[in-house]
Design a protein around this motif. Structure first.
Motif, PDB file in Angstrom:
ATOM      1  N   SER A  82       0.824  -1.207   0.000  1.00 32.37           N
ATOM      2  CA  SER A  82       0.000   0.000   0.000  1.00 32.37           C
ATOM      3  C   SER A  82       0.858   1.256   0.000  1.00 32.37           C
ATOM      4  CB  SER A  82      -0.928   0.014   1.225  1.00 32.37           C
ATOM      5  OG  SER A  82      -1.902  -0.990   1.133  1.00 32.37           O
ATOM      6  N   ARG A  83       1.938   1.217   0.781  1.00 32.23           N
ATOM      7  CA  ARG A  83       2.833   2.373   0.854  1.00 32.23           C
ATOM      8  C   ARG A  83       3.514   2.622  -0.495  1.00 32.23           C
ATOM      9  NH1 ARG A  83       4.823   5.540   4.679  1.00 32.23           N
ATOM     10  NH2 ARG A  83       6.910   6.406   4.490  1.00 32.23           N
ATOM     11  N   CYS A  84       3.923   1.550  -1.154  1.00 33.25           N
ATOM     12  CA  CYS A  84       4.538   1.661  -2.474  1.00 33.25           C
ATOM     13  C   CYS A  84       3.560   2.270  -3.478  1.00 33.25           C
ATOM     14  CB  CYS A  84       4.991   0.283  -2.947  1.00 33.25           C
ATOM     15  SG  CYS A  84       5.510   0.226  -4.681  1.00 33.25           S
ATOM     16  N   GLN A  85       2.330   1.775  -3.493  1.00 33.85           N
ATOM     17  CA  GLN A  85       1.329   2.293  -4.422  1.00 33.85           C
ATOM     18  C   GLN A  85       1.053   3.772  -4.168  1.00 33.85           C
ATOM     19  OE1 GLN A  85      -1.348  -1.358  -3.615  1.00 33.85           O
ATOM     20  NE2 GLN A  85      -2.099  -0.516  -5.540  1.00 33.85           N
ATOM     21  N   SER A  86       0.864   4.124  -2.912  1.00 33.08           N
ATOM     22  CA  SER A  86       0.579   5.512  -2.555  1.00 33.08           C
ATOM     23  C   SER A  86       1.728   6.428  -2.959  1.00 33.08           C
ATOM     24  CB  SER A  86       0.331   5.616  -1.045  1.00 33.08           C
ATOM     25  OG  SER A  86       0.144   6.962  -0.652  1.00 33.08           O
ATOM     26  N   PHE A  87       2.949   5.971  -2.739  1.00 32.43           N
ATOM     27  CA  PHE A  87       4.147   6.744  -3.078  1.00 32.43           C
ATOM     28  C   PHE A  87       4.207   7.022  -4.575  1.00 32.43           C
ATOM     29  CE2 PHE A  87       8.892   6.489  -3.874  1.00 32.43           C
ATOM     30  CZ  PHE A  87       9.161   7.779  -3.442  1.00 32.43           C
ATOM     31  N   LEU A  88       4.010   5.992  -5.393  1.00 32.01           N
ATOM     32  CA  LEU A  88       4.064   6.154  -6.839  1.00 32.01           C
ATOM     33  C   LEU A  88       2.920   7.036  -7.342  1.00 32.01           C
ATOM     34  CD1 LEU A  88       5.015   2.521  -7.955  1.00 32.01           C
ATOM     35  CD2 LEU A  88       6.512   4.525  -7.799  1.00 32.01           C
ATOM     36  N   GLU A  89       1.760   6.910  -6.734  1.00 30.50           N
ATOM     37  CA  GLU A  89       0.620   7.739  -7.137  1.00 30.50           C
ATOM     38  C   GLU A  89       0.880   9.220  -6.854  1.00 30.50           C
ATOM     39  OE1 GLU A  89      -2.888   4.367  -6.500  1.00 30.50           O
ATOM     40  OE2 GLU A  89      -2.416   5.796  -4.903  1.00 30.50           O
ATOM     41  N   LYS A  90       1.503   9.518  -5.736  1.00 33.31           N
ATOM     42  CA  LYS A  90       1.833  10.910  -5.418  1.00 33.31           C
ATOM     43  C   LYS A  90       2.858  11.463  -6.403  1.00 33.31           C
ATOM     44  CE  LYS A  90       0.798  10.833  -0.465  1.00 33.31           C
ATOM     45  NZ  LYS A  90       1.352  10.897   0.905  1.00 33.31           N
ATOM     46  N   LEU A  91       3.855  10.657  -6.750  1.00 31.92           N
ATOM     47  CA  LEU A  91       4.871  11.101  -7.701  1.00 31.92           C
ATOM     48  C   LEU A  91       4.293  11.372  -9.082  1.00 31.92           C
ATOM     49  CD1 LEU A  91       7.827   8.703  -6.825  1.00 31.92           C
ATOM     50  CD2 LEU A  91       7.773  11.170  -6.463  1.00 31.92           C
ATOM     51  N   ALA A  92       3.191  10.677  -9.426  1.00 33.60           N
ATOM     52  CA  ALA A  92       2.589  10.805 -10.753  1.00 33.60           C
ATOM     53  C   ALA A  92       1.503  11.872 -10.818  1.00 33.60           C
ATOM     54  CB  ALA A  92       2.019   9.458 -11.193  1.00 33.60           C
ATOM     55  N   MET A  93       1.260  12.574  -9.710  1.00 35.31           N
ATOM     56  CA  MET A  93       0.161  13.537  -9.671  1.00 35.31           C
ATOM     57  C   MET A  93       0.299  14.644 -10.703  1.00 35.31           C
ATOM     58  SD  MET A  93      -0.658  14.009  -5.603  1.00 35.31           S
ATOM     59  CE  MET A  93      -1.865  15.310  -5.896  1.00 35.31           C
ATOM     60  N   ASP A  94       1.539  15.071 -10.957  1.00 28.51           N
ATOM     61  CA  ASP A  94       1.741  16.146 -11.931  1.00 28.51           C
ATOM     62  C   ASP A  94       3.166  16.073 -12.471  1.00 28.51           C
ATOM     63  OD1 ASP A  94       1.184  18.330 -13.500  1.00 28.51           O
ATOM     64  OD2 ASP A  94       1.238  19.806 -11.894  1.00 28.51           O
ATOM     65  N   ASP A  95       3.363  16.601 -13.673  1.00 26.26           N
ATOM     66  CA  ASP A  95       4.698  16.646 -14.258  1.00 26.26           C
ATOM     67  C   ASP A  95       5.635  17.450 -13.370  1.00 26.26           C
ATOM     68  OD1 ASP A  95       3.775  15.221 -16.425  1.00 26.26           O
ATOM     69  OD2 ASP A  95       3.553  16.967 -17.732  1.00 26.26           O
ATOM     70  N   GLY A  96       6.795  16.881 -13.082  1.00 25.68           N
ATOM     71  CA  GLY A  96       7.800  17.592 -12.301  1.00 25.68           C
ATOM     72  C   GLY A  96       7.919  17.141 -10.867  1.00 25.68           C
ATOM     73  N   ILE A  97       6.888  16.488 -10.330  1.00 19.82           N
ATOM     74  CA  ILE A  97       6.982  16.012  -8.950  1.00 19.82           C
ATOM     75  C   ILE A  97       8.046  14.917  -8.861  1.00 19.82           C
ATOM     76  CG2 ILE A  97       5.752  14.860  -7.065  1.00 19.82           C
ATOM     77  CD1 ILE A  97       3.234  16.278  -7.937  1.00 19.82           C
ATOM     78  N   ARG A  98       8.108  14.081  -9.864  1.00 16.73           N
ATOM     79  CA  ARG A  98       9.163  13.062  -9.912  1.00 16.73           C
ATOM     80  C   ARG A  98      10.498  13.672 -10.360  1.00 16.73           C
ATOM     81  NH1 ARG A  98      12.994  10.835  -9.966  1.00 16.73           N
ATOM     82  NH2 ARG A  98      13.598   8.704 -10.532  1.00 16.73           N
ATOM     83  N   GLY A  99      10.448  14.865 -10.956  1.00 14.62           N
ATOM     84  CA  GLY A  99      11.663  15.529 -11.409  1.00 14.62           C
ATOM     85  C   GLY A  99      11.678  15.729 -12.908  1.00 14.62           C
ATOM     86  N   TRP A 100      12.807  16.205 -13.415  1.00 14.80           N
ATOM     87  CA  TRP A 100      12.948  16.529 -14.832  1.00 14.80           C
ATOM     88  C   TRP A 100      14.264  15.990 -15.384  1.00 14.80           C
ATOM     89  CZ3 TRP A 100       8.766  18.945 -16.961  1.00 14.80           C
ATOM     90  CH2 TRP A 100       7.898  19.604 -16.080  1.00 14.80           C
ATOM     91  N   TYR A 101      14.239  15.579 -16.652  1.00 13.84           N
ATOM     92  CA  TYR A 101      15.469  15.238 -17.357  1.00 13.84           C
ATOM     93  C   TYR A 101      15.881  16.415 -18.236  1.00 13.84           C
ATOM     94  CZ  TYR A 101      15.347  10.233 -16.206  1.00 13.84           C
ATOM     95  OH  TYR A 101      15.377   9.021 -15.557  1.00 13.84           O
ATOM     96  N   ALA A 102      17.197  16.571 -18.398  1.00 13.12           N
ATOM     97  CA  ALA A 102      17.705  17.653 -19.232  1.00 13.12           C
ATOM     98  C   ALA A 102      18.911  17.186 -20.025  1.00 13.12           C
ATOM     99  CB  ALA A 102      18.089  18.852 -18.365  1.00 13.12           C
TER     100      ALA A 102
END
Length: 282
Positions: free
Chosen positions: A243-263
């Motif tokens: 459950s913690r893993c699922q919740s964590f990934l869902e939060k990271l996917a909420m919007d572009d940039g929460i997981r970070g950016w590649y350059a």
């Protein structure tokens, strides 16, 4: 007749062995997937986390769940963005960020492959990092190197420190594998296709040493992040870790940039702690 019976018996044995082998291989595949995501051999002395989410049904196909989760998050991005703005406010008036952490992680043999129990997405703290079109010197990313032939479009990864607040401090700086952590601007400060200059406010760096990065894509959260010790805490029962893993990934996917950016790197050089980053002039 004896010969026929013998052939029949031997054939039956082979059929049963084949069936057992297929079942065994499938169980092994499922075991490896489960072990990779939830059972990394990490010595964690951290206290147990309380899980607010209801324990979810057992996931039989993580890849299907992951794709569905990303699809749902993409549909709800605008709503999520407004929700985050209401909760955390905005930093849109801030146009200059500050580099507060530099990081890299060198190639470490089998430990650098996601299938290893020693694998981690976390990168080590550095006083500065040198970047070129090939990437961060001394840094290794397995997927980028093996699957994407060391693409220049993912040379540097960037994260803003407001993400830790959005994630309720579930992780520590460096856990998401960012090469540079930026303070003073929001996660949506960066835009795909835009270029950003990194400079030293002291004036000690000449213009031709100024680092220029171009944002190529928002980073997509992957299941390997669930091997982090704060997520896969061995003090928590397996169902709660899922459950913690699922919740964590869902939060990271909420919007572009929460997981970070590649350059990708347009202008090579060295990035230091305290350097400023801002939109580059055209």
């Amino acid at each position: 007749m004896r010969t026929i019976n013998r052939v029949f018996i031997i054939s039956s044995i082979f059929i049963h062995v084949a069936a057992f082998s297929n079942n065994f291989l499938e169980e092994q595949r499922n075991y490896i997937k489960c072990r990779t995501v939830l059972s990394a051999s990490v010595n964690s002395n951290e206290p147990s986390y309380s899980i607010s989410e209801t324990t979810r049904p057992v996931i039989k196909n993580w890849e299907s769940w992951w794709h569905e989760m990303l699809h749902t998050a993409n549909i709800n991005k605008e709503r999520n963005r407004k929700k985050l703005l209401t909760i955390y406010g905005t930093k849109k008036d801030y146009i200059v960020g500050t580099i507060i952490r530099c990081a890299a992680r060198s190639y470490r043999g089998d430990a650098s492959t996601p299938s290893s129990v020693a694998y981690t997405t976390r990168k080590d703290n550095m006083p500065q990092i040198s970047v070129s079109t090939s990437g961060v010197i001394g840094d290794y990313n397995h997927y980028r190197t093996v699957a994407l032939s060391s693409t220049h479009d993912r040379a540097v990864s960037i994260l803003t420190d407001d993400v830790h607040k959005i994630l309720n401090n579930m992780i520590q700086p460096g856990d998401l594998g960012e090469n540079i952590l930026v303070s003073g601007v929001a996660y949506d400060f960066f835009k795909v296709g835009s270029r950003y200059s990194i400079r030293n406010d002291s004036g000690g760096r000449s213009f031709n040493q100024e680092v220029i990065l171009e944002i190529t894509e928002a980073i997509v959260p992957c299941m390997n992040l669930c091997k982090l010790s704060s997520i896969n805490n061995m003090d928590i029962v397996p169902e709660a870790r899922v459950s913690r893993c699922q919740s964590f990934l869902e939060k990271l996917a909420m919007d572009d940039g929460i997981r970070g950016w590649y350059a990708k790197v347009i202008g090579s050089g060295t990035i230091y702690l305290g350097d400023k980053i801002e939109l580059a002039l055209a």
